[in-house]
Design a protein around this motif. Structure first.
Motif, PDB file in Angstrom:
ATOM      1  N   LEU A  89      40.206  15.272   6.634  1.00 46.37           N
ATOM      2  CA  LEU A  89      38.035  15.333   6.937  1.00 46.37           C
ATOM      3  C   LEU A  89      38.196  15.827   6.225  1.00 46.37           C
ATOM      4  CD1 LEU A  89      39.829  13.562   9.338  1.00 46.37           C
ATOM      5  CD2 LEU A  89      37.460  14.864  10.997  1.00 46.37           C
ATOM      6  N   ASN A  90      38.271  17.182   5.735  1.00 46.11           N
ATOM      7  CA  ASN A  90      37.763  18.271   5.188  1.00 46.11           C
ATOM      8  C   ASN A  90      37.914  17.492   3.357  1.00 46.11           C
ATOM      9  OD1 ASN A  90      37.723  20.636   6.694  1.00 46.11           O
ATOM     10  ND2 ASN A  90      39.681  21.020   5.691  1.00 46.11           N
ATOM     11  N   LEU A  91      38.247  17.376   3.051  1.00 46.46           N
ATOM     12  CA  LEU A  91      38.202  16.246   1.381  1.00 46.46           C
ATOM     13  C   LEU A  91      37.510  15.216   2.067  1.00 46.46           C
ATOM     14  CD1 LEU A  91      38.577  16.462  -1.594  1.00 46.46           C
ATOM     15  CD2 LEU A  91      40.909  15.179  -1.066  1.00 46.46           C
ATOM     16  N   ASN A  92      37.919  14.399   2.727  1.00 44.50           N
ATOM     17  CA  ASN A  92      37.131  12.993   2.440  1.00 44.50           C
ATOM     18  C   ASN A  92      35.733  13.229   3.038  1.00 44.50           C
ATOM     19  OD1 ASN A  92      39.996  11.661   1.538  1.00 44.50           O
ATOM     20  ND2 ASN A  92      40.115  11.267   3.538  1.00 44.50           N
ATOM     21  N   LEU A  93      35.446  13.951   4.046  1.00 42.77           N
ATOM     22  CA  LEU A  93      34.036  14.188   4.721  1.00 42.77           C
ATOM     23  C   LEU A  93      33.482  15.677   4.198  1.00 42.77           C
ATOM     24  CD1 LEU A  93      31.929  12.370   6.648  1.00 42.77           C
ATOM     25  CD2 LEU A  93      33.448  13.441   8.222  1.00 42.77           C
ATOM     26  N   THR A  94      33.824  16.483   5.225  1.00 40.28           N
ATOM     27  CA  THR A  94      33.642  17.952   5.251  1.00 40.28           C
ATOM     28  C   THR A  94      32.731  18.305   3.682  1.00 40.28           C
ATOM     29  OG1 THR A  94      34.684  18.503   6.819  1.00 40.28           O
ATOM     30  CG2 THR A  94      33.164  19.999   5.750  1.00 40.28           C
ATOM     31  N   ALA A  95      33.775  18.284   2.703  1.00 44.35           N
ATOM     32  CA  ALA A  95      33.509  18.127   0.945  1.00 44.35           C
ATOM     33  C   ALA A  95      32.239  17.323   0.685  1.00 44.35           C
ATOM     34  CB  ALA A  95      34.655  17.932  -0.020  1.00 44.35           C
ATOM     35  N   VAL A 136      25.760   8.567  -4.112  1.00 48.81           N
ATOM     36  CA  VAL A 136      26.846   6.918  -3.927  1.00 48.81           C
ATOM     37  C   VAL A 136      27.452   7.359  -3.814  1.00 48.81           C
ATOM     38  CG1 VAL A 136      27.316   5.086  -4.377  1.00 48.81           C
ATOM     39  CG2 VAL A 136      26.204   6.384  -6.047  1.00 48.81           C
ATOM     40  N   ASN A 137      28.255   7.725  -2.400  1.00 45.30           N
ATOM     41  CA  ASN A 137      29.449   8.232  -1.877  1.00 45.30           C
ATOM     42  C   ASN A 137      30.346   6.678  -2.364  1.00 45.30           C
ATOM     43  OD1 ASN A 137      27.971  10.535  -1.050  1.00 45.30           O
ATOM     44  ND2 ASN A 137      27.637   8.945   1.560  1.00 45.30           N
ATOM     45  N   THR A 138      32.309   7.252  -1.928  1.00 41.57           N
ATOM     46  CA  THR A 138      32.633   6.600  -2.293  1.00 41.57           C
ATOM     47  C   THR A 138      33.566   6.323  -0.710  1.00 41.57           C
ATOM     48  OG1 THR A 138      33.281   6.815  -4.211  1.00 41.57           O
ATOM     49  CG2 THR A 138      34.641   5.386  -3.485  1.00 41.57           C
ATOM     50  N   GLY A 139      33.315   5.377  -0.148  1.00 45.11           N
ATOM     51  CA  GLY A 139      33.583   4.896   0.955  1.00 45.11           C
ATOM     52  C   GLY A 139      34.917   3.922   1.228  1.00 45.11           C
ATOM     53  N   SER A 140      35.246   3.424   1.835  1.00 42.73           N
ATOM     54  CA  SER A 140      36.312   2.347   1.869  1.00 42.73           C
ATOM     55  C   SER A 140      36.046   1.556   2.920  1.00 42.73           C
ATOM     56  CB  SER A 140      37.894   3.037   1.927  1.00 42.73           C
ATOM     57  OG  SER A 140      38.899   1.856   2.333  1.00 42.73           O
ATOM     58  N   ALA A 173      34.958   6.111   7.713  1.00 42.48           N
ATOM     59  CA  ALA A 173      33.544   6.398   8.899  1.00 42.48           C
ATOM     60  C   ALA A 173      33.083   6.740   9.232  1.00 42.48           C
ATOM     61  CB  ALA A 173      34.474   5.286  10.149  1.00 42.48           C
ATOM     62  N   GLY A 174      33.343   7.854   8.947  1.00 40.77           N
ATOM     63  CA  GLY A 174      32.275   9.118   8.976  1.00 40.77           C
ATOM     64  C   GLY A 174      31.394   9.289   7.878  1.00 40.77           C
ATOM     65  N   LEU A 175      32.274   9.303   6.768  1.00 42.83           N
ATOM     66  CA  LEU A 175      31.276   9.188   5.197  1.00 42.83           C
ATOM     67  C   LEU A 175      30.106   8.181   5.458  1.00 42.83           C
ATOM     68  CD1 LEU A 175      30.673  10.230   2.617  1.00 42.83           C
ATOM     69  CD2 LEU A 175      32.981   8.918   1.688  1.00 42.83           C
ATOM     70  N   HIS A 176      30.302   6.979   5.862  1.00 42.30           N
ATOM     71  CA  HIS A 176      30.103   5.864   6.006  1.00 42.30           C
ATOM     72  C   HIS A 176      28.160   6.188   6.870  1.00 42.30           C
ATOM     73  CE1 HIS A 176      33.067   1.750   5.778  1.00 42.30           C
ATOM     74  NE2 HIS A 176      33.000   3.228   3.919  1.00 42.30           N
ATOM     75  N   ILE A 227      14.915  10.790  -2.360  1.00 39.94           N
ATOM     76  CA  ILE A 227      16.401  11.032  -2.027  1.00 39.94           C
ATOM     77  C   ILE A 227      17.052   9.291  -1.699  1.00 39.94           C
ATOM     78  CG2 ILE A 227      18.342  11.735  -2.067  1.00 39.94           C
ATOM     79  CD1 ILE A 227      16.584  14.095  -1.372  1.00 39.94           C
ATOM     80  N   ARG A 228      17.689   9.259  -2.852  1.00 38.68           N
ATOM     81  CA  ARG A 228      17.900   7.855  -2.009  1.00 38.68           C
ATOM     82  C   ARG A 228      20.357   7.736  -2.243  1.00 38.68           C
ATOM     83  NH1 ARG A 228      18.941   3.742  -4.489  1.00 38.68           N
ATOM     84  NH2 ARG A 228      18.738   5.055  -6.755  1.00 38.68           N
ATOM     85  N   CYS A 229      20.159   7.749  -0.658  1.00 36.57           N
ATOM     86  CA  CYS A 229      22.039   7.633  -0.520  1.00 36.57           C
ATOM     87  C   CYS A 229      22.909   5.868  -0.446  1.00 36.57           C
ATOM     88  CB  CYS A 229      22.087   8.374   0.136  1.00 36.57           C
ATOM     89  SG  CYS A 229      23.810   8.684   0.978  1.00 36.57           S
ATOM     90  N   ASN A 230      23.315   5.772  -0.940  1.00 35.61           N
ATOM     91  CA  ASN A 230      24.251   4.769  -0.754  1.00 35.61           C
ATOM     92  C   ASN A 230      25.980   4.888  -0.572  1.00 35.61           C
ATOM     93  OD1 ASN A 230      22.075   2.220   0.114  1.00 35.61           O
ATOM     94  ND2 ASN A 230      21.683   3.312  -2.052  1.00 35.61           N
ATOM     95  N   ALA A 231      26.469   3.586   0.320  1.00 37.55           N
ATOM     96  CA  ALA A 231      27.629   3.940  -0.691  1.00 37.55           C
ATOM     97  C   ALA A 231      28.750   2.836  -0.419  1.00 37.55           C
ATOM     98  CB  ALA A 231      28.425   4.359   0.797  1.00 37.55           C
ATOM     99  N   VAL A 232      29.430   2.571  -1.619  1.00 36.88           N
ATOM    100  CA  VAL A 232      30.462   1.850  -1.844  1.00 36.88           C
ATOM    101  C   VAL A 232      32.001   1.949  -1.585  1.00 36.88           C
ATOM    102  CG1 VAL A 232      29.432   1.218  -4.241  1.00 36.88           C
ATOM    103  CG2 VAL A 232      31.841   2.658  -3.795  1.00 36.88           C
ATOM    104  N   ALA A 233      32.504   0.776  -0.573  1.00 35.69           N
ATOM    105  CA  ALA A 233      33.855   0.744  -0.119  1.00 35.69           C
ATOM    106  C   ALA A 233      34.332  -0.643  -0.239  1.00 35.69           C
ATOM    107  CB  ALA A 233      33.501  -0.105   1.999  1.00 35.69           C
ATOM    108  N   PRO A 234      35.858   0.326  -1.545  1.00 39.16           N
ATOM    109  CA  PRO A 234      36.023  -1.028  -2.233  1.00 39.16           C
ATOM    110  C   PRO A 234      37.712  -0.977  -1.226  1.00 39.16           C
ATOM    111  CG  PRO A 234      36.101   1.358  -3.494  1.00 39.16           C
ATOM    112  CD  PRO A 234      35.049   1.809  -2.164  1.00 39.16           C
ATOM    113  N   GLY A 235      38.087  -2.281  -1.870  1.00 41.72           N
ATOM    114  CA  GLY A 235      39.415  -2.623  -0.845  1.00 41.72           C
ATOM    115  C   GLY A 235      40.286  -2.037  -1.817  1.00 41.72           C
ATOM    116  N   TRP A 236      41.354  -3.407  -1.884  1.00 43.93           N
ATOM    117  CA  TRP A 236      43.319  -3.305  -3.125  1.00 43.93           C
ATOM    118  C   TRP A 236      42.111  -3.226  -4.775  1.00 43.93           C
ATOM    119  CZ3 TRP A 236      47.701  -2.354  -1.476  1.00 43.93           C
ATOM    120  CH2 TRP A 236      48.122  -2.465  -2.886  1.00 43.93           C
TER     121      TRP A 236
END
Length: 248
Positions: A102-108, A128-132, A150-153, A168-177
């Motif tokens: 959680l620290n690396l994927n969300l808190t950072a 732009v955040n790299t989600g999944s 999910a928290g990052l989204h 300020i705009r904020c979006n995310a991408v949710a890559p698959g494989w």
């Protein structure tokens, strides 16, 4: 890159985890479109100007933003891409490992955004955040990864709502494989790699897995001014995998 679009001329972009995989493709795409790119991750980046970063230290994100401003004087684009995945079911995962994920994927990302906001206000910047896709669904044994993505989204939507009136705009991408070096190496170590490649392709309506460059193309669009009316969105980049129902 074959086209000569320069959407990021005179702009400064920070890409965390920009030394490899999707982050490397994003860094190259932004650079090719004119941006001054700085990457942040453990170790040195031989291709880009970089900042060594230990994201387990909660002071690191603010230090990184200060370093970027010290070097360039401004920040236009923040790409929160650094992340990790640890395979373990809930009963198998220690609290320390849970917190590390959680620290690396969300808190950072939260801390980086918080530190960057004063500078992004000045430039009407973009995040732009790299989600999944695992922030939308789940693979077995990925409890911490799924929860953090999910928290990052959710963080993406909140930042968009709270700071849209500041430009300020904020979006995310949710890559698959995606065929990162890490994933490709993993496949090569499977006993029947050819069968795995065939099976993983079959679950995608497009009949194949994705490339880091395809994710980077969407990230660049979302970060650019032409996406100025897009914010608070999570864009799935998965070749239709999440849309396809299982059979029978």
């Amino acid at each position: 890159m074959t086209n000569q679009i320069k959407r990021f001329e005179n702009k400064v972009a920070l890409v965390t985890g920009g030394r490899s995989g999707i982050g490397r493709a994003i860094s190259r795409r932004l650079r090719d479109e004119g941006a001054t790119v700085i990457t942040a991750q453990r170790g040195e980046d031989e291709e880009f100007e970089s900042i060594g970063a230990d994201f387990s230290n909660p002071n690191t994100p603010e230090q990184i933003i200060k370093e970027v401003i010290g070097r360039t004087g401004k920040l236009d684009v923040l790409i929160n891409n650094a992340g990790m995945m640890q395979e373990a079911k809930i009963e198998e995962m220690s609290l320390e490992d849970w917190q590390r994920n959680l620290n690396l994927n969300l808190t950072a990302p939260f801390l980086l955004i918080r530190a960057a906001l004063p500078y992004l206000r000045k430039t009407c910047g973009s995040i732009v955040n790299t989600g999944s896709v695992e922030g939308l669904g789940a693979n077995p044994g990925h409890a911490a990864y799924c929860a953090s993505k999910a928290g990052l989204h959710g963080l993406t939507r909140s930042v968009a709502v709270d700071h849209g009136d500041e430009g300020i705009r904020c979006n995310a991408v949710a890559p698959g494989w995606i065929d990162t070096d890490l994933n490709l190496d993993m496949i090569e170590n499977i006993a029947d790699a050819e069968t795995f490649r065939r099976d993983i392709a079959r679950i995608h309506p497009v009949g194949r897995t994705g490339s880091p460059e395809e994710v980077a193309a969407l990230v660049a669009f979302l970060a650019a001014g032409e996406a100025g009316f897009i914010t608070g969105q999570v864009y799935t980049v998965d070749g239709g995998r999440m849309t396809k129902l299982s059979f029978p």
